[in-house]
Design an enzyme around this catalytic site. Structure first.
Site, PDB file in Angstrom:
ATOM      1  N   ASP A 200      38.180  44.285  40.867  1.00 40.91           N
ATOM      2  CA  ASP A 200      38.712  43.483  39.775  1.00 40.91           C
ATOM      3  C   ASP A 200      37.967  42.161  39.622  1.00 40.91           C
ATOM      4  O   ASP A 200      37.647  41.497  40.607  1.00 40.91           O
ATOM      5  CB  ASP A 200      40.200  43.208  40.055  1.00 40.91           C
ATOM      6  CG  ASP A 200      40.895  42.500  38.913  1.00 40.91           C
ATOM      7  OD1 ASP A 200      40.861  43.025  37.790  1.00 40.91           O
ATOM      8  OD2 ASP A 200      41.470  41.425  39.149  1.00 40.91           O
ATOM      9  N   GLU A 242      34.319  45.604  37.513  1.00 43.05           N
ATOM     10  CA  GLU A 242      34.750  45.069  36.233  1.00 43.05           C
ATOM     11  C   GLU A 242      33.991  43.762  36.038  1.00 43.05           C
ATOM     12  O   GLU A 242      34.298  42.754  36.676  1.00 43.05           O
ATOM     13  CB  GLU A 242      36.255  44.805  36.224  1.00 43.05           C
ATOM     14  CG  GLU A 242      36.727  44.289  34.871  1.00 43.05           C
ATOM     15  CD  GLU A 242      38.027  43.513  34.933  1.00 43.05           C
ATOM     16  OE1 GLU A 242      38.711  43.440  33.902  1.00 43.05           O
ATOM     17  OE2 GLU A 242      38.354  42.949  35.999  1.00 43.05           O
TER      18      GLU A 242
END
Length: 545
Positions: A200, A242
């Site tokens: 993330d 990401e």
């Protein structure tokens, strides 16, 4: 050949709490997910990416974590998780989980200890300022919702940094103990059957922002260390980043010999391509997609792969488009202000953005599987699920899976409240749009997506090979992918008008996926005609030899 399985994978992302409720408490759980693996196996996906399922106050859909080594009690137990990974493996599906290591919940025991005393052993696990920083609003990620990136604590009067919400305190990666803990978390889930991590917010993970003194250490080394640890602990496990960053920055995330550094991420999401894909769908022109494809770095390490997607679990960000392009996209995809978020994105699902048009939805999915890279799907898009714009921020796209036209869309048998309301009204609500209504019925979106996945898995040239943009009219995206003596040509008509192109091939083209029932082989130098929003997949010269 290297076992780079992810290059020919089909990844399916889901949120356990909204997928299937087995125990009837109104929330999805691992038992329900395990029960629905047959649907995913039948669809043809090969890897499941799970959104956070860890213990959490759930202020940010589980991304505010209080225990990196647990399962939220509402979703099951570690034992249920292992049963799920085993059942997935038995069906040939790998499991990838979210690795959220740039922050913790302020309710995490580490932060509670750090906040309580400057002498806490966890104090330096976070980023602190004894005085109020000069600009506490610089670098806000969620404009209109987030007020600052620094918050003062009552216990010591110091300020802690949070690039995201105030309830998510940033970890300090300059601290070697924090870096060791990240590896420890990875090791734990690898032992539990996980074979990959979607990492993330990587750009915010690898920064020293907020520290009084930056260490004499490249923050990118953290990614190299994570990659090395993964390689030693479980061969074949992967890292998917990401990272919504500019093209010139991407090589730093991949690393590898081609980019003169250690190997780092196996995969990186292609946000620029995604945004220009949507601009192309709005303009009904292939030019924006071609521009994005050609802007990719030219020489890639052998391990590197792009993750391509139509929609994900967050907002559909349009931040890489110009102001004029954003206005154009907003007008078509999110004409009402309540459909937009953070001044840069759209908070709608795939099907509503395309007005529920079956032809355009089928075209979009065919594009997803034909673009060079690895396709990543969002749960429910295979049936064209609806949205609930009454929900705040990014929750409109996170409603319960629509399994049937029964109560609660077949998601739960509870007569009480659901973890989130199921979409009920309109043609995209569960009464008309659900898995049961589309399963094994020719022509439905579910069956067309299933057929497209089968075609993608039989075409490793797309994931592994070199690609070329073929000359075609503006409305057509014509790609050729070559690998190990095999070649695939895919055509997509983004317009609402008929289109045609001539093929300069020395061998005939044999069709194996199309938006119409019957397609004849195309001889060398032949012409291909496509209906509005039509698509064709051909194998050059017939089956691979």
């Amino acid at each position: 050949m290297l076992d780079l399985w992810y290059k020919n994978a089909v990844i399916y992302c889901l949120d356990v709490e909204t997928f299937m409720d087995a125990d009837g408490d109104g929330s999805g759980d691992f038992l329900g997910l395990t029960d629905r693996l047959d649907h995913l196996e039948g669809l043809g996906v090969t890897c499941l990416w799970l959104n956070p399922f860890y213990p959490s106050p759930m202020r940010d859909n589980g991304y505010d974590i209080t225990d990196f080594y647990g399962v939220h009690p509402r979703l099951g137990s570690p034992g249920r998780f292992v049963e799920f990974t085993k059942a997935a493996a038995d069906r040939g599906m790998r499991v990838m989980v979210d690795l959220v290591c740039n922050h913790t919940s302020i309710d995490h025991p580490w932060f509670k200890s750090a906040r309580a005393s400057r002498d806490s052993p966890y104090r330096d696990w976070y980023v602190w300022s004894e005085e109020k920083p000069e600009d506490i609003t610089e670098g806000i990620i969620f404009p209109g919702v987030q007020e600052a990136v620094w918050t003062q604590t009552e216990e010591t009067g110091a300020w802690y940094m949070h690039r995201f919400y105030a309830h998510q305190a940033d970890l300090n990666i300059a601290n070697p103990e924090v870096r060791a803990e990240i590896r420890r978390i990875m090791g734990y889930w690898l032992e539990m059957g996980v074979e990959g991590f979607r990492v993330d917010a990587v750009p915010f993970l690898i920064e020293y922002k907020g520290l009084k003194e930056e260490p004499d250490r490249d923050p990118l080394l953290l990614l190299s260390e994570m990659r090395d640890f993964l390689s030693w602990r479980r061969a074949g496990a992967i890292l998917l980043a990401e990272a919504n960053v500019e093209r010139e920055t991407v090589p730093e995330y991949f690393g590898g010999r081609a980019f003169g550094s250690d190997e780092r991420m196996h995969m990186v999401f292609d946000f620029p391509l995604n945004q220009r894909l949507w601009l192309g769908l709005v303009r009904r022109s292939a030019a924006p997609l071609i521009e994005a494809l050609r802007s990719r770095p030219g020489t890639m390490p052998v391990h590197a792969q792009w993750g391509v997607f139509l929609r994900n679990h967050d907002e559909l960000s349009l931040d890489k488009l110009s102001e004029a392009e954003q206005k154009e996209a907003f007008a078509a995809l999110a004409p009402e202000e309540g459909m937009r978020i953070y001044g840069r994105g759209v908070r709608r699902r795939l099907a509503p953005m395309l007005d529920g048009d079956p032809a355009r939805l089928a075209l979009a999915h065919s594009l997803l599987f034909a673009l060079p890279g690895t396709p990543v799907m969002w749960y429910g898009d295979e049936i064209g699920m609806g949205e609930d714009l009454d929900l705040p921020e990014r929750l409109p796209v996170r409603t319960p899976m629509q399994w049937s036209d029964e109560r609660n869309g077949g998601f739960s048998r509870t007569k009480g409240d659901l973890v989130r309301p199921v979409v009920e009204d309109g043609p995209l609500g569960f009464h008309e749009t659900n898995v049961a209504a589309q399963r094994d019925r020719p022509g439905t979106l579910l069956e067309r997506v299933r057929t497209a996945i089968r075609a993608r898995r039989s075409a490793p040239e797309i994931g592994w090979g070199d690609w070329t943009v073929l000359d075609a009219p503006d409305a057509l995206l014509a790609l050729r992918c070559d690998w190990q003596g095999g070649a695939v040509v895919t055509l997509h008509n983004l317009s609402g008008e008929e289109a045609e192109m001539s093929v300069e091939a020395e061998e005939r083209l044999m069709p194996f996926l199309a938006s119409v029932d019957t397609v004849e082989p195309v001889p060398p130098g032949g012409t291909i005609e496509l209906e509005p929003h039509g698509y064709r997949w051909f194998r050059v010269g017939g089956e691979r030899r």
